[in-house]
Design an enzyme around this catalytic site. Structure first.
Site, PDB file in Angstrom:
ATOM      1  N   ASN A 213       0.826  -1.197   0.000  1.00  0.00           N
ATOM      2  CA  ASN A 213       0.000   0.000   0.000  1.00  0.00           C
ATOM      3  C   ASN A 213       0.866   1.255   0.000  1.00  0.00           C
ATOM      4  O   ASN A 213       0.976   1.934  -1.028  1.00  0.00           O
ATOM      5  CB  ASN A 213      -0.948  -0.025   1.204  1.00  0.00           C
ATOM      6  CG  ASN A 213      -1.891   1.146   1.235  1.00  0.00           C
ATOM      7  OD1 ASN A 213      -1.859   2.008   0.370  1.00  0.00           O
ATOM      8  ND2 ASN A 213      -2.741   1.199   2.239  1.00  0.00           N
ATOM      9  N   ASP A 214       1.529   1.521   1.121  1.00  0.00           N
ATOM     10  CA  ASP A 214       2.312   2.753   1.217  1.00  0.00           C
ATOM     11  C   ASP A 214       3.398   2.834   0.144  1.00  0.00           C
ATOM     12  O   ASP A 214       3.724   3.912  -0.333  1.00  0.00           O
ATOM     13  CB  ASP A 214       2.957   2.847   2.602  1.00  0.00           C
ATOM     14  CG  ASP A 214       1.906   2.948   3.695  1.00  0.00           C
ATOM     15  OD1 ASP A 214       0.807   3.478   3.403  1.00  0.00           O
ATOM     16  OD2 ASP A 214       2.159   2.491   4.814  1.00  0.00           O
TER      17      ASP A 214
END
Lengths: 94, 442
Positions: B369-370
Site C-alpha cells: 500500500n504505502d
C-alpha cells in the site's frame, strides 16, 4: 599489528563484502550475520578460564546457552532460506 | 588457536558473506560459515580443561537443540521475529560475558561496562521488536513509553557511577536498566519502520561482539564482529534511503498519522476475481507488486500459481516488482517468493522495473500500500513524502487486492483506491488469488 588496526581493516573488508551482496539475499544476509554473531560464544569459553566464582560461571553458562541458540538457530534458518534459491535439480526439502 | 587455522576461519567468514552476491552460490557460503564456526568451537573446546568442559557442554548442547528445533518450525512470514529474537540472544550473551568478566582481576572496567550495556540494549530492543513483529504488543501510547525510556536512560546513566564500584549487584542492576531502556526505546517505533530497526539491532550485536573481542584480545571476534556491524549498518542505510527518512526521524518521531480518514463517499470500483482473471489473461504484460499483506496472508503459493498459469497458458509477460522496504525485514518478500518457487529472474527491484509500469497492461498490487502511494510525490506534509514508490499508477489497469479500505501502516489514505483505472478486489489476499487461479484454469 595491534587490535585497533585489525578492527579498522576489518570494517573495510566488511564494507566491501556487504555491498557485494545482492538485495534479493538481504534476508539471508541478516540471518547469516545473525548466526555468526553467536561467535561471542568463544568469548564465553575463554572467559570461563579466567573466572572463579560461581555467579560468574553461572552467567557464562547462560551466555553459552543463548549464544548456542543464536548460532544453531541462525544457521538452520539461513540454510532453509538459501535452500530455496538453489538451482532446481539439486533442491531437496529443508 | 594455531595461526594458520585462525586465518582460514576468518577468511571463510568473509568469503561466506561474499558468496551471498549470487543466489546460486549462496548456499555454499552458508556451509562455509558453518564449517568455520564449528572449527572454531571444536578447537577451543579441545584445549579446555575437563572441569571447564563440564560447565560449557550442557548449555551448548541444550542451546543447539533449541535453536535447530525452533528454526525448523518457523514459517517464512514469521522470519523477521525469529531473526529479531536470535539477534537479541546474541546481545544477551555478550552482555553476560561482560558482567562475568568484571570479576576477573585483569578486568578493564570501562570496556566491560560498555559491553554489558550495549549487549543489554541489543537484547531489550530485539525483544521489543520481536513482540511487535509477533503482534502481541502493538503501539499503545507512544508518548508514555517515550517518557519511560527517557527516565530509564537517566537512571541508567546515574547507575554508571555505582557500577564502577565493581560490586556484582550494582553491575547487574546497571545492565538491567540499560536492557529496559532498550526495550522501551524500541517499543514506540512504527511497524513500517521495522526493517530499519532490525538492521540497526543487527549492527549493534556486531559491535558488541567487537567489544568482547577487545576485552579478551581475541582477533577472531574483532574481525567477525566488524563484518556483522558493517552488514547491519549498510542494511540500515539502504532501508532509510528506500524510505527517504533519516535514522533520527525514524527513531525519534512517533508516527502521528495525518488522520486522512477515508471519506466514504469517494467512489471506488470494486471487482470480482472473475474480472481480474479476464483482465490479466488478455493482457500482454502483468506486473505483480507484492507487499507485507501478501506475506501475512501467506498467499505466495497461490501468487506463484497465478503467475505460472498466466505465463504458460496465456503467454503473458509476468514480472514481480519488490520495493526495498516491502515486508518486515530487508529482502523478506524475496524469500517468500523463493519459497513458492518463483524464478528469481522474474523478480525485479524498484529501480529496475519502475519505468516498465508505463508499458504494463495490468499491475496486480497484493498487500502493498504505502510503497505504491502516489502521495509520496505530491503531498509535502505526508509522512512518506519523497519516499521512492513503485509507480503502479502508470499501468493501464490496477488491480488492488486489499483486506479493507483502511489506510496502510503509515496511516495515510491512498488516492490509487479511487483512480479511474483502479479496480479494488476487497478480501483476503490468499482467497482472492486462489479464486483467480481457479478462473484461469477453467
Amino acid at each position: 599489528m595491534c587490535l585497533a588496526d585489525i578492527f579498522i581493516l576489518s570494517c573495510f573488508i566488511g564494507y566491501f563484502a556487504v555491498w557485494s551482496v545482492t538485495p534479493v539475499l538481504h534476508s539471508p544476509l541478516m540471518s547469516v550475520t545473525n548466526a555468526i554473531s553467536g561467535i561471542v560464544i568463544l568469548g564465553a569459553f575463554e572467559a570461563l578460564n579466567n573466572v572463579e566464582n560461581h555467579l560468574s560461571q553461572l552467567m557464562l553458562g547462560i551466555a553459552i546457552f543463548f549464544a548456542a541458540v543464536n548460532i544453531f538457530g541462525g544457521f538452520a534458518v539461513s540454510a532453509r532460506q538459501l535452500n530455496m534459491f538453489k538451482p532446481k535439480k539439486d533442491k531437496k526439502d529443508a | 588457536m594455531p595461526n594458520l587455522t585462525l586465518i582460514c576461519i576468518y577468511s571463510f567468514f568473509i568469503i561466506a558473506i561474499h558468496a551471498l552476491s549470487a543466489p546460486k552460490r549462496a548456499y555454499q557460503g552458508n556451509g562455509l560459515a558453518i564449517l568455520a564456526m564449528s572449527t572454531a568451537i571444536v578447537l577451543i573446546l579441545w584445549n579446555m580443561p575437563a572441569a571447564m568442559l563440564k560447565i560449557a557442554l550442557p548449555p551448548l548442547i541444550l542451546g543447539a537443540l533449541t535453536g535447530i528445533i525452533s528454526a525448523r518450525r518457523i514459517q517464512m512470514q514469521n522470519l523477521p521475529q525469529m531473526v529479531a529474537l536470535l539477534n537479541g540472544f546474541g546481545g544477551l550473551a555478550a552482555s553476560l560475558i561482560g558482567i562475568a568478566e568484571t570479576t576477573t582481576p585483569t578486568a578493564f572496567p570501562t570496556l566491560l561496562l560498555v559491553i554489558a550495556a550495549l549487549g543489554a540494549v541489543t537484547f531489550g530492543g530485539s525483544l521489543a521488536a520481536y513482540l511487535k513483529l509477533a503482534g502481541t504488543r502493538s503501539l499503545t501510547d507512544s508518548k508514555t513509553t517515550r517518557t519511560i525510556s527517557l527516565i530509564l536512560f537517566i537512571m541508567a546513566l546515574i547507575s554508571i557511577v555505582y557500577a564502577y564500584t565493581g560490586k556484582a549487584e550494582y553491575i547487574i542492576g546497571f545492565t538491567i536498566l540499560f536492557g529496559l531502556f532498550g526495550f522501551f526505546f524500541t517499543l514506540p517505533i512504527g511497524g513500517a519502520d521495522m526493517p530499519v530497526v532490525i538492521s540497526v539491532l543487527n549492527s549493534l550485536s556486531g559491535w558488541s561482539t567487537v567489544m568482547v573481542g577487545f576485552s579478551l584480545n581475541n582477533i577472531l571476534l574483532i574481525v567477525v564482529g566488524s563484518l556483522i556491524g558493517a552488514s547491519g549498518t549498510i542494511l540500515s542505510y539502504i532501508m532509510t534511503q528506500a524510505m527517504h527518512r533519516s535514522l533520527r526521524q525514524i527513531i525519534f518521531t512517533s508516527k502521528t498519522s495525518t488522520n486522512d480518514t477515508i471519506v466514504s463517499n469517494k467512489h471506488i470500483q470494486q471487482g470480482s476475481a472473475e474480472d481480474a482473471a479476464f483482465l490479466m489473461e488478455n493482457a500482454a504484460k502483468v506486473i505483480i507488486v507484492p507487499g507485507f499483506g501478501m506475506a501475512a496472508a501467506s498467499a505466495q503459493f497461490e501468487l506463484a500459481d497465478m503467475a505460472k498459469l498466466l505465463k504458460e497458458k496465456f503467454n503473458v509477460d509476468v514480472k514481480f516488482a519488490i520495493h526495498p522496504v516491502a515486508g518486515r525485514m530487508p529482502g523478506h518478500i524475496n524469500i517468500m517468493l523463493a519459497e513458492a518457487d518463483v524464478n528469481p529472474d522474474d523478480v525485479f527491484e524498484l529501480k529496475d522495473i519502475n519505468q516498465e509500469f508505463k508499458t504494463a497492461d495490468v499491475a496486480y498490487v497484493i498487500g502493498a500500500n504505502d510503497t505504491t502511494n502516489p502521495l509520496a510525490k505530491t503531498k509535502t506534509d505526508s509522512p512518506i513524502y519523497q519516499m521512492p514508490i513503485l509507480e503502479v499508477e502508470q499501468a493501464k489497469k490496477i488491480l488492488f487486492v486489499k483486506r479493507s479500505l483502511s489506510p496502510g501502516y503509515a496511516g495515510i489514505d491512498n488516492p490509487l483506491f479511487y483512480a479511474d483505472n483502479t479496480i479494488m478486489l476487497l478480501g483476503d489476499a490468499k482467497d482472492i488469488t486462489k479464486q483467480i487461479v481457479t478462473k484461469l484454469e477453467e
